[in-house]
Enzyme design. Structure first.
Site, PDB file in Angstrom:
ATOM      1  N   GLY A  14       0.776  -1.238   0.000  1.00 19.22           N
ATOM      2  CA  GLY A  14       0.000   0.000   0.000  1.00 19.22           C
ATOM      3  C   GLY A  14       0.806   1.285   0.000  1.00 19.22           C
ATOM      4  N   ARG A  66     -15.342 -15.530  -9.774  1.00 22.26           N
ATOM      5  CA  ARG A  66     -14.934 -14.161 -10.055  1.00 22.26           C
ATOM      6  C   ARG A  66     -16.146 -13.216  -9.962  1.00 22.26           C
ATOM      7  NH1 ARG A  66     -10.192 -12.321 -12.656  1.00 22.26           N
ATOM      8  NH2 ARG A  66      -9.284 -14.371 -12.814  1.00 22.26           N
ATOM      9  N   MET A  91      -3.915  -6.857  -7.377  1.00 25.94           N
ATOM     10  CA  MET A  91      -3.391  -7.865  -8.288  1.00 25.94           C
ATOM     11  C   MET A  91      -4.450  -8.862  -8.764  1.00 25.94           C
ATOM     12  SD  MET A  91      -0.574  -6.701  -8.876  1.00 25.94           S
ATOM     13  CE  MET A  91       1.099  -6.235  -8.519  1.00 25.94           C
ATOM     14  N   LEU A  94      -9.904  -7.611 -13.353  1.00 25.33           N
ATOM     15  CA  LEU A  94     -11.352  -7.405 -13.247  1.00 25.33           C
ATOM     16  C   LEU A  94     -12.031  -7.860 -14.541  1.00 25.33           C
ATOM     17  CD1 LEU A  94     -11.125  -3.886 -11.582  1.00 25.33           C
ATOM     18  CD2 LEU A  94     -11.912  -6.000 -10.468  1.00 25.33           C
ATOM     19  N   HIS A 110       0.785   1.320 -13.083  1.00 29.01           N
ATOM     20  CA  HIS A 110       1.617   0.182 -13.459  1.00 29.01           C
ATOM     21  C   HIS A 110       3.070   0.662 -13.578  1.00 29.01           C
ATOM     22  CE1 HIS A 110       2.653  -3.697 -15.117  1.00 29.01           C
ATOM     23  NE2 HIS A 110       3.338  -3.085 -16.062  1.00 29.01           N
ATOM     24  N   GLU A 144      -8.579  -5.469 -20.745  1.00 27.13           N
ATOM     25  CA  GLU A 144      -7.310  -6.192 -20.861  1.00 27.13           C
ATOM     26  C   GLU A 144      -6.371  -5.743 -19.739  1.00 27.13           C
ATOM     27  OE1 GLU A 144      -8.546  -4.316 -23.453  1.00 27.13           O
ATOM     28  OE2 GLU A 144      -9.660  -6.056 -24.157  1.00 27.13           O
ATOM     29  N   ASP A 146      -3.522  -4.195 -17.639  1.00 28.41           N
ATOM     30  CA  ASP A 146      -2.610  -3.061 -17.778  1.00 28.41           C
ATOM     31  C   ASP A 146      -2.790  -2.353 -19.117  1.00 28.41           C
ATOM     32  OD1 ASP A 146      -1.535  -3.554 -15.239  1.00 28.41           O
ATOM     33  OD2 ASP A 146      -0.140  -5.009 -16.046  1.00 28.41           O
ATOM     34  N   ALA A 174       8.739   7.586  -8.263  1.00 30.74           N
ATOM     35  CA  ALA A 174       8.013   8.321  -9.304  1.00 30.74           C
ATOM     36  C   ALA A 174       6.514   8.016  -9.246  1.00 30.74           C
ATOM     37  CB  ALA A 174       8.580   7.969 -10.678  1.00 30.74           C
TER      38      ALA A 174
HETATM   39  C1  GAR Z   1       3.388  -0.841  -7.540  1.00 27.10           C
HETATM   40  O1  GAR Z   1       4.696  -0.790  -8.052  1.00 27.10           O
HETATM   41  C2  GAR Z   1       2.376  -0.839  -8.676  1.00 27.10           C
HETATM   42  O2  GAR Z   1       2.759  -0.049  -9.761  1.00 27.10           O
HETATM   43  C3  GAR Z   1       2.345  -2.303  -9.046  1.00 27.10           C
HETATM   44  O3  GAR Z   1       2.373  -2.972  -7.816  1.00 27.10           O
HETATM   45  C4  GAR Z   1       3.106  -2.179  -6.875  1.00 27.10           C
HETATM   46  C5  GAR Z   1       2.267  -2.026  -5.628  1.00 27.10           C
HETATM   47  O4  GAR Z   1       2.992  -1.420  -4.600  1.00 27.10           O
HETATM   48  N1  GAR Z   1       1.196  -2.621  -9.829  1.00 27.10           N
HETATM   49  C6  GAR Z   1       1.198  -3.477 -10.857  1.00 27.10           C
HETATM   50  O5  GAR Z   1       2.173  -4.107 -11.196  1.00 27.10           O
HETATM   51  C7  GAR Z   1      -0.138  -3.588 -11.602  1.00 27.10           C
HETATM   52  N2  GAR Z   1       0.008  -4.380 -12.772  1.00 27.10           N
HETATM   53  P1  GAR Z   1       2.262  -0.699  -3.381  1.00 27.10           P
HETATM   54  O6  GAR Z   1       1.319  -1.749  -2.769  1.00 27.10           O
HETATM   55  O7  GAR Z   1       3.362  -0.361  -2.432  1.00 27.10           O
HETATM   56  O8  GAR Z   1       1.535   0.483  -3.903  1.00 27.10           O
END
Ligand code: GAR
Length: 216
Positions: A14, A66, A91, A94, A110, A144, A146, A174
């Site tokens: 998070g 689902r 993760m 949907l 992403h 789809e 990402d 970033a």
């Molecule tokens: C982040 O780097 C986010 O961009 C990635 O998971 C991480 C979550 O970190 N998301 C994906 O890869 C989606 N395809 P966080 O729980 O510390 O925000």
């Protein structure tokens, strides 16, 4: 104008959620985080939200269809009366039904410059491909994985000797700047989707920093 109520969906630690909460606590910010849902009870982000006084909930995806999982998600989100949903390290893919019913109301972050490297193991694949610039993308969610209209991107240079972990750390910084800015643009009603593109009206929100942040 009131602040736009937002639900954030998470699966893990998070840190992006935390960045969104911090931004929303600052004034003025056009959105308010009203609900945080996780599909995993052990997600660290739940404690971050609870500490900030935000309603939290766990909607477990395991052991059911689902559709049943998403029906509960939809009920919780509907009950909270939010108008936008931010996926922040959520993760689960949907279904088209869930996404189509909320077209251009679901944002995702992403850790790559989409459309390059969607999916998992993003940084390892970027390094393997030998890219010199990586980064992160905030986009509207389409069915789809990402994929969907790009709202904002940050470029992050790859350093000589980077490992997936060191690149991930740099990109994550970033991400923490980009997501609050992108959500603000959407909450201000400044993003409209034309075809496959998201167009932003008005002045760019920040100097080039929105798109190419300087290192901390
Ligand atoms: C982040 O780097 C986010 O961009 C990635 O998971 C991480 C979550 O970190 N998301 C994906 O890869 C989606 N395809 P966080 O729980 O510390 O925000």
């Amino acid at each position: 104008m009131g602040r736009v109520p937002v639900a954030v969906l998470i699966s893990g630690r998070g840190s992006n959620l935390s960045a969104l909460i911090r931004a929303a606590q600052a004034r003025p910010y056009p959105a308010e985080i009203r609900l945080v849902l996780s599909n995993r009870a052990e997600a660290g982000g739940l404690a971050i939200a609870a500490e900030a006084g935000i309603e939290t909930g766990v909607v477990d995806h395991r052991g059911r269809s689902r559709e049943a999982f998403e029906a509960e998600l939809g009920d919780r989100i509907g009950a909270a009366g939010v108008s936008l949903i931010c996926l922040a390290g959520f993760m689960r893919l949907l279904t088209p039904g869930f996404v189509e019913a909320r077209r251009n109301q679901i944002l995702n972050i992403h850790p790559s410059l989409l459309p390059a490297f969607p999916g998992l193991d993003t940084h390892a694949r970027a390094l393997e491909a030998g890219v010199r610039i990586s980064g992160c993308t905030v986009h509207f969610v389409s069915p789809e994985m990402d994929e969907g209209p790009i709202i904002a991107q940050s470029a992050v240079p790859v350093a000589i000797g980077d490992s997936p972990a060191s690149l991930a750390d740099r990109v994550l910084k970033a991400e923490h700047r980009l997501y609050p800015m992108a959500l603000a643009l959407v909450a201000q009603g400044r993003v409209r989707v034309v075809g496959k593109r998201a167009l932003i009206s008005g002045e760019p929100p920040l100097p080039d920093g929105l798109f190419v942040p300087t290192p901390d």
